[in-house]
Design a protein around this motif. Structure first.
Motif, mmCIF file in Angstrom:
data_model
loop_
_atom_site.group_PDB
_atom_site.id
_atom_site.type_symbol
_atom_site.label_atom_id
_atom_site.label_comp_id
_atom_site.label_asym_id
_atom_site.label_seq_id
_atom_site.Cartn_x
_atom_site.Cartn_y
_atom_site.Cartn_z
ATOM 1 N N HIS A 168 0.850 -1.187 0.000
ATOM 2 C CA HIS A 168 0.000 0.000 0.000
ATOM 3 C C HIS A 168 0.886 1.238 0.000
ATOM 4 C CE1 HIS A 168 -3.759 -2.206 0.867
ATOM 5 N NE2 HIS A 168 -2.991 -2.999 1.607
ATOM 6 N N THR A 169 0.680 2.101 -0.994
ATOM 7 C CA THR A 169 1.397 3.371 -1.070
ATOM 8 C C THR A 169 0.358 4.463 -1.318
ATOM 9 O OG1 THR A 169 1.810 2.868 -3.411
ATOM 10 C CG2 THR A 169 3.613 2.477 -1.880
ATOM 11 N N GLY A 170 -0.150 5.026 -0.225
ATOM 12 C CA GLY A 170 -1.218 6.007 -0.371
ATOM 13 C C GLY A 170 -2.456 5.363 -0.959
ATOM 14 N N LYS A 171 -2.968 5.929 -2.057
ATOM 15 C CA LYS A 171 -4.170 5.416 -2.704
ATOM 16 C C LYS A 171 -3.874 4.324 -3.731
ATOM 17 C CE LYS A 171 -6.713 9.780 -2.196
ATOM 18 N NZ LYS A 171 -7.435 10.857 -2.918
ATOM 19 N N VAL A 172 -2.615 3.993 -3.897
ATOM 20 C CA VAL A 172 -2.219 2.987 -4.890
ATOM 21 C C VAL A 172 -1.888 1.674 -4.191
ATOM 22 C CG1 VAL A 172 -0.504 2.374 -6.642
ATOM 23 C CG2 VAL A 172 -1.388 4.707 -6.512
ATOM 24 N N ARG A 173 -2.358 0.564 -4.780
ATOM 25 C CA ARG A 173 -2.102 -0.767 -4.240
ATOM 26 C C ARG A 173 -1.392 -1.608 -5.297
ATOM 27 N NH1 ARG A 173 -6.929 -2.237 -3.714
ATOM 28 N NH2 ARG A 173 -7.161 -3.991 -5.152
ATOM 29 N N THR A 174 -0.256 -2.164 -4.943
ATOM 30 C CA THR A 174 0.520 -3.001 -5.852
ATOM 31 C C THR A 174 0.473 -4.437 -5.341
ATOM 32 O OG1 THR A 174 1.988 -1.142 -6.350
ATOM 33 C CG2 THR A 174 2.760 -3.345 -6.936
ATOM 34 N N GLN A 175 0.069 -5.372 -6.215
ATOM 35 C CA GLN A 175 -0.139 -6.753 -5.784
ATOM 36 C C GLN A 175 0.672 -7.718 -6.640
ATOM 37 O OE1 GLN A 175 -4.154 -7.811 -4.738
ATOM 38 N NE2 GLN A 175 -3.939 -9.894 -5.515
ATOM 39 N N LYS A 193 5.570 5.519 -8.763
ATOM 40 C CA LYS A 193 6.142 4.813 -9.901
ATOM 41 C C LYS A 193 6.466 3.369 -9.519
ATOM 42 C CE LYS A 193 9.180 7.121 -12.259
ATOM 43 N NZ LYS A 193 10.473 7.738 -12.678
ATOM 44 N N VAL A 194 6.077 2.428 -10.386
ATOM 45 C CA VAL A 194 6.368 1.010 -10.170
ATOM 46 C C VAL A 194 7.086 0.475 -11.402
ATOM 47 C CG1 VAL A 194 5.436 -1.278 -9.688
ATOM 48 C CG2 VAL A 194 4.329 0.740 -8.704
ATOM 49 N N ASP A 195 8.253 -0.139 -11.200
ATOM 50 C CA ASP A 195 9.048 -0.703 -12.289
ATOM 51 C C ASP A 195 9.342 -2.172 -11.992
ATOM 52 O OD1 ASP A 195 10.189 1.821 -14.013
ATOM 53 O OD2 ASP A 195 9.952 2.333 -11.898
ATOM 54 N N GLY A 202 0.489 -6.369 -10.548
ATOM 55 C CA GLY A 202 -0.762 -5.659 -10.806
ATOM 56 C C GLY A 202 -0.804 -4.400 -9.949
ATOM 57 N N VAL A 203 -0.988 -3.244 -10.581
ATOM 58 C CA VAL A 203 -1.010 -1.969 -9.865
ATOM 59 C C VAL A 203 -2.425 -1.400 -9.934
ATOM 60 C CG1 VAL A 203 -0.004 0.331 -9.652
ATOM 61 C CG2 VAL A 203 1.400 -1.578 -10.488
ATOM 62 N N VAL A 204 -3.071 -1.277 -8.790
ATOM 63 C CA VAL A 204 -4.434 -0.763 -8.721
ATOM 64 C C VAL A 204 -4.377 0.718 -8.345
ATOM 65 C CG1 VAL A 204 -6.702 -1.012 -7.669
ATOM 66 C CG2 VAL A 204 -5.248 -3.023 -7.991
ATOM 67 N N THR A 205 -4.896 1.564 -9.235
ATOM 68 C CA THR A 205 -4.859 3.015 -9.018
ATOM 69 C C THR A 205 -6.270 3.595 -9.082
ATOM 70 O OG1 THR A 205 -4.467 3.327 -11.396
ATOM 71 C CG2 THR A 205 -2.540 3.288 -9.959
ATOM 72 N N PRO A 206 -6.537 4.655 -8.315
ATOM 73 C CA PRO A 206 -7.855 5.297 -8.388
ATOM 74 C C PRO A 206 -8.029 6.030 -9.705
ATOM 75 C CG PRO A 206 -6.397 6.531 -6.951
ATOM 76 C CD PRO A 206 -5.662 5.280 -7.319
ATOM 77 N N ALA A 207 -9.227 5.909 -10.302
ATOM 78 C CA ALA A 207 -9.508 6.577 -11.576
ATOM 79 C C ALA A 207 -10.630 7.592 -11.424
ATOM 80 C CB ALA A 207 -9.880 5.547 -12.636
#
Length: 322
Positions: A168-175, A193-195, A202-207
């Motif tokens: 969990h990084t703020g509103k972004v979730r990386t799984q 940023k995810v590399d 899988g990177v889940v971001t708010p839209a």
């Protein structure tokens, strides 16, 4: 007195173990996932009632029986008599266990000017960059492995197909399930940023207010999430090995925007370097490993066709731009 305290602590430990056994037994013996009430409707799961009944069972067993085996039999029989109908209540097992025996949360901090490496309970290896903080459980429980990150980290996640690893990084979730990747999420930068170096992420971001989107990444791919605009950009053919060299003590940049480079220098040397607005579009490609701050400022000044003005520990970059 000491002997009494030891017995008391031992009793508490036994109760905790018994509580966990009760919860697991309760959910193992009831097929709650498809259960319904008499009218055929799904019934809401009441965690407080289950929690209370299990505690009551323990208290009753403590008063009425002697010996742990008898205590188990009385408590189990009481819990077995408490029927609940729910949909997918299997997943409440871990919520109840967390109520009985919460897992301690820990923090790992890398101050400016240093990097830290650490191995989590599941074998996942983490390198934490300067100015970063990691919050993680002492051990993982249930079907997820979840941590929180502020700053930058490189992760080599231990593979476990039954337990997803979530950052969990703020509103972004990386799984992920098992992979190696770099994630950057500093509070003072406008992006996350995810590399990916290996595996799949899988990177889940708010839209929007209620929607979210998932971006899948494979090796040499990158996603950049704009925290202000709630927009994402996916890039391919990214040299992840270069941008993650910081974990080995190196300071390398490849086509990186000047503001991002300066932020990295600030954290690496624990200084403050600013630049005029007209330099924001400049990009830097350089290897500053084992180079002094003074020489780095000279090199950057030439690259932006300008000069660096120093006032104490603060540098101000001025120039025509790139």
């Amino acid at each position: 007195m000491a002997k009494f305290l030891f017995r008391k602590k031992q009793s508490v430990a036994d109760d905790r173990q018994l509580q966990e056994e009760l919860v697991n037994k309760y959910f193992d013996e009831l097929d709650l996932r498809g259960a319904q009430n008499e009218t055929g409707d799904d019934v809401e799961f009441n965690a407080d009632r289950v929690y209370g009944r299990i505690n009551a069972a323990l208290d009753y067993a403590e008063k009425k029986t002697a010996g742990r085996s008898k205590k188990w039999m009385v408590a189990a029989s009481i819990i077995a008599g408490f029927c609940i109908s729910v949909t997918a209540a299997y997943y409440y097992r871990y919520a109840l266990l967390d109520r009985f025996d919460p897992i301690a949360s820990k923090q790992l901090v890398a101050a400016n000017g240093q990097t830290v490496n650490f191995t989590l309970a599941d074998g996942t290896k983490i390198w934490l960059n300067a100015g970063s903080k990691l919050t993680y459980p002492e051990t993982f429980r249930g079907e997820k492995r979840e941590i929180r990150l502020e700053g930058e980290a490189f992760l080599d996640v231990a593979h476990d197909p039954a337990k997803a690893f979530i950052i969990h990084t703020g509103k972004v979730r990386t799984q992920v399930l098992g992979t190696s990747f770099n994630i950057k999420a500093y509070a003072n930068e406008s992006f996350i940023k995810v590399d990916v170096l290996s595996g799949k992420v899988g990177v889940v971001t708010p839209a929007g207010k209620t929607k979210s989107t998932t971006t899948f990444l494979t090796p040499a791919e990158e996603v950049v999430f704009d925290k202000d605009k709630l927009s994402i950009v996916k890039n391919k053919q990214v040299d992840v090995s270069v941008l993650s060299r910081w974990k080995d003590g190196e300071l390398m940049f490849k086509n990186m925007a000047l503001p991002e480079v300066l932020n990295a220098i600030n954290r690496h040397f624990n200084v403050t370097v600013k630049a005029d607005v007209n330099l924001a579009r400049c990009s830097i490609t350089a290897n500053f490993t084992n180079v002094s701050l003074e020489n780095i400022m000279k090199i950057i000044s030439k690259l932006v066709k300008g000069k660096a003005i120093q006032k104490g520990t603060v540098y101000q970059l001025k120039g025509r731009g790139c």
